[in-house]
Design an enzyme around this catalytic site. Structure first.
Site, PDB file in Angstrom:
ATOM      1  N   GLU A  28      91.372 133.814  44.442  1.00 24.73           N
ATOM      2  CA  GLU A  28      90.279 133.401  45.335  1.00 24.73           C
ATOM      3  C   GLU A  28      90.579 132.052  46.007  1.00 24.73           C
ATOM      4  O   GLU A  28      90.341 131.877  47.198  1.00 24.73           O
ATOM      5  CB  GLU A  28      88.970 133.331  44.540  1.00 24.73           C
ATOM      6  N   GLY A  52      76.394 138.804  48.126  1.00 25.28           N
ATOM      7  CA  GLY A  52      75.766 137.647  48.756  1.00 25.28           C
ATOM      8  C   GLY A  52      74.564 137.131  47.988  1.00 25.28           C
ATOM      9  O   GLY A  52      73.854 136.247  48.460  1.00 25.28           O
ATOM     10  N   SER A  88      86.713 151.553  48.991  1.00 24.81           N
ATOM     11  CA  SER A  88      85.443 151.191  48.378  1.00 24.81           C
ATOM     12  C   SER A  88      84.367 152.212  48.712  1.00 24.81           C
ATOM     13  O   SER A  88      84.260 152.665  49.849  1.00 24.81           O
ATOM     14  CB  SER A  88      85.007 149.814  48.882  1.00 24.81           C
ATOM     15  N   GLU A 106      75.565 123.962  36.936  1.00 23.44           N
ATOM     16  CA  GLU A 106      75.966 124.345  38.287  1.00 23.44           C
ATOM     17  C   GLU A 106      76.835 123.264  38.934  1.00 23.44           C
ATOM     18  O   GLU A 106      76.497 122.069  38.881  1.00 23.44           O
ATOM     19  CB  GLU A 106      74.708 124.588  39.126  1.00 23.44           C
ATOM     20  N   LEU A 135      75.574 136.272  42.673  1.00 24.81           N
ATOM     21  CA  LEU A 135      75.743 136.890  41.351  1.00 24.81           C
ATOM     22  C   LEU A 135      77.200 137.274  41.098  1.00 24.81           C
ATOM     23  O   LEU A 135      77.506 138.062  40.213  1.00 24.81           O
ATOM     24  CB  LEU A 135      74.825 138.120  41.236  1.00 24.81           C
ATOM     25  N   THR A 168      79.428 122.138  37.909  1.00 22.78           N
ATOM     26  CA  THR A 168      80.103 121.341  36.881  1.00 22.78           C
ATOM     27  C   THR A 168      81.519 121.859  36.619  1.00 22.78           C
ATOM     28  O   THR A 168      82.341 121.139  36.080  1.00 22.78           O
ATOM     29  CB  THR A 168      79.306 121.411  35.563  1.00 22.78           C
ATOM     30  N   TYR A 188      79.968 123.723  50.270  1.00 23.11           N
ATOM     31  CA  TYR A 188      80.496 123.760  48.902  1.00 23.11           C
ATOM     32  C   TYR A 188      81.732 122.859  48.813  1.00 23.11           C
ATOM     33  O   TYR A 188      81.865 122.017  47.927  1.00 23.11           O
ATOM     34  CB  TYR A 188      80.852 125.205  48.527  1.00 23.11           C
ATOM     35  N   ASP A 205      82.810 131.787  37.625  1.00 21.56           N
ATOM     36  CA  ASP A 205      82.492 133.202  37.859  1.00 21.56           C
ATOM     37  C   ASP A 205      83.499 134.128  37.187  1.00 21.56           C
ATOM     38  O   ASP A 205      83.131 135.120  36.548  1.00 21.56           O
ATOM     39  CB  ASP A 205      82.469 133.499  39.367  1.00 21.56           C
ATOM     40  N   SER A 225      79.668 138.856  42.991  1.00 23.02           N
ATOM     41  CA  SER A 225      80.195 140.187  43.302  1.00 23.02           C
ATOM     42  C   SER A 225      81.699 140.120  43.550  1.00 23.02           C
ATOM     43  O   SER A 225      82.432 141.054  43.201  1.00 23.02           O
ATOM     44  CB  SER A 225      79.479 140.773  44.513  1.00 23.02           C
TER      45      SER A 225
HETATM   46  C1  GLA Z   1      80.132 129.321  42.862  1.00 21.75           C
HETATM   47  C2  GLA Z   1      81.579 129.057  42.479  1.00 21.75           C
HETATM   48  C3  GLA Z   1      81.685 128.619  41.019  1.00 21.75           C
HETATM   49  C4  GLA Z   1      80.731 127.459  40.707  1.00 21.75           C
HETATM   50  C5  GLA Z   1      79.331 127.783  41.224  1.00 21.75           C
HETATM   51  C6  GLA Z   1      78.393 126.631  41.072  1.00 21.75           C
HETATM   52  O1  GLA Z   1      79.623 130.421  42.143  1.00 21.75           O
HETATM   53  O2  GLA Z   1      82.338 130.227  42.677  1.00 21.75           O
HETATM   54  O3  GLA Z   1      83.009 128.264  40.719  1.00 21.75           O
HETATM   55  O4  GLA Z   1      81.210 126.253  41.234  1.00 21.75           O
HETATM   56  O5  GLA Z   1      79.339 128.177  42.578  1.00 21.75           O
HETATM   57  O6  GLA Z   1      78.156 126.348  39.735  1.00 21.75           O
END
Ligand code: GLA
Length: 406
Positions: A178, A140, A68, A34, A143, A36, A247, A190, A145
């Site tokens: 994004e 939210g 949608s 995570e 996962l 990373t 973040y 993701d 989305s």
């Molecule tokens: C979110 C970000 C990813 C990643 C994770 C943490 O999901 O979109 O790029 O940094 O957090 O691992």
């Protein structure tokens, strides 16, 4: 009605004709690794069976129409696909592709529009489309989305406009959408998971070598059922405010630490060099951020080696250790995820951790098949005792990455 039938019918009802095709891109859970990704390091995600689907028809008049099936009213407090907690936007948008520019489209529509913008910005000759979305990835819940929406559109455009791009290239374009168009400074985790995962496997990712020919990034077989195991996702259904700013601050802190250590990224500090590196950093936050990233990269490699050796149960303690590192060093967990993890482990999970960016969302728990209900019930009871709303628990198996369905 199958998911495929539903999205085709939805398209036909909204646009008055059948779509040219249907594409699907899954959400993901990250087994380990995570924060990373933006440190050039290692991750081990799986795609989950929940996915975004898009039915699409190419348009050559430059108009992009988005609709949608999830209206703002029936997706709880948020719009489909949005990571932030805003409720701006509606379920329908109509845009001109030549007028797309960063940060101009709010709400869920920013993700698909951003992908079209990223393709144009990269020099691809693409035009408009009619797109109809339907997604069962919880919004939210940590996962992915939004990545699922982006990747579904990237794969659809790749076929509609015969671009010939690889899944990895499409993932990078979705990430750029994004980062630049939506304005979220995420890494590649993701989008790469959604685009490149394979059924029955976790994807070991080395961010410095994400193209399969480079060898490092590869599928790691993960057959939970044969081992008698279940991977539970427990969605706490909380998303704490200011998650986006927090973040970005973690990301800046990591970059600052790498600069002070004279390396391109924290990935360049090996586990064996950690103590020496920490001694060169000022006491406090930068040390803690560095400790999480360096130990987390090491955990990803150890978990991968255990899976390669067929020791699925052996990864449990490393998952729980990873959670402690996110809680104590990276400081991205919260009361709900901490309680869910602690309760799952007490109730007999082999290991548990928060998955995704943090500040709420979902945890994963690796459990013996016969313990799954007990662990889920224990977490539900612990939440009830706090007066919190019930979490949502469901089992996931490693699913396929994005693909054309019809
Ligand atoms: C979110 C970000 C990813 C990643 C994770 C943490 O999901 O979109 O790029 O940094 O957090 O691992």
């Amino acid at each position: 009605m199958t998911n495929l039938d539903a999205v085709i019918k939805g398209f036909a009802a909204h646009y008055g004709s059948d779509p040219q095709g249907v594409w699907q891109a899954p959400g993901r859970v990250n087994v380990i690794g995570e924060h990373t990704d933006y440190n050039d390091g290692f991750m081990l995600p799986i795609a989950i069976p929940q996915a975004a689907r898009v039915a699409a028809t190419r348009r050559d008049d430059g108009v992009l129409r988005l609709h949608s099936a999830q209206s703002p009213q029936n997706t709880g407090t948020q719009n489909t696909g949005t990571q932030n907690t805003g409720t701006q936007g509606t379920e329908t948008a109509e845009l001109r592709v030549t007028e797309l520019s960063p940060r101009t489209v709010g709400g869920w529509a920013g993700y698909p529009a951003g992908v079209v913008w990223a393709l144009l910005d990269a020099g691809h000759q693409v035009g408009g489309a009619d797109l109809f979305f339907d997604s069962d990835v919880p919004v939210g819940g940590g996962l992915s989305s939004s990545a699922a929406l982006e990747c579904a559109v990237a794969f659809a455009y790749n076929d509609l406009y015969r671009l010939g791009l690889t899944p990895t290239e499409l993932a990078l374009l979705a990430q750029r959408a994004e980062n630049v168009f939506v304005g979220v400074p995420c890494g590649i985790l993701d989008q790469l998971a959604s685009s490149c995962c394979a059924e029955g496997a976790a994807l070991f990712v080395d961010v410095r070598a994400i193209d399969p020919p480079q060898g490092r990034t590869r599928q790691v077989p993960l057959d939970l059922a044969t081992a008698g195991l279940v991977l539970l996702v427990i969605d706490t259904e909380v998303k704490h405010a200011h998650a986006d700013g927090a973040y970005a601050r973690r990301r800046e802190g990591c970059e600052q630490a790498a600069a002070l250590l004279g390396v391109p990224a924290l990935r360049d500090i090996g586990r064996e060099d950690l103590d020496a590196a920490l001694a060169r950093l000022p006491e406090g936050e930068l040390r803690a951020l560095t400790r999480h990233i360096v130990t987390e990269d090491d955990r990803v490699e150890r978990v991968t080696a255990l899976l390669d050796a067929g020791d699925l149960r052996g990864i449990g303690p490393l998952l729980t250790e990873g959670h402690a590192s996110m809680r104590d060093d990276f400081v991205i967990s919260c009361a709900e995820t901490d309680l869910a993890v602690a309760t799952a482990v007490e109730a007999g999970a082999l290991g548990a951790r928060m998955t995704g960016g943090g500040f709420g969302g979902s945890i994963i728990a690796l459990v013996e098949r016969e313990d799954a209900d007990r662990v889920a019930d224990a977490v539900a009871a612990a939440f009830a005792a706090q007066g919190w709303k019930p979490p949502r628990a469901f089992a996931v198996t490693p699913a396929a990455g994005a693909a054309r369905l019809a």
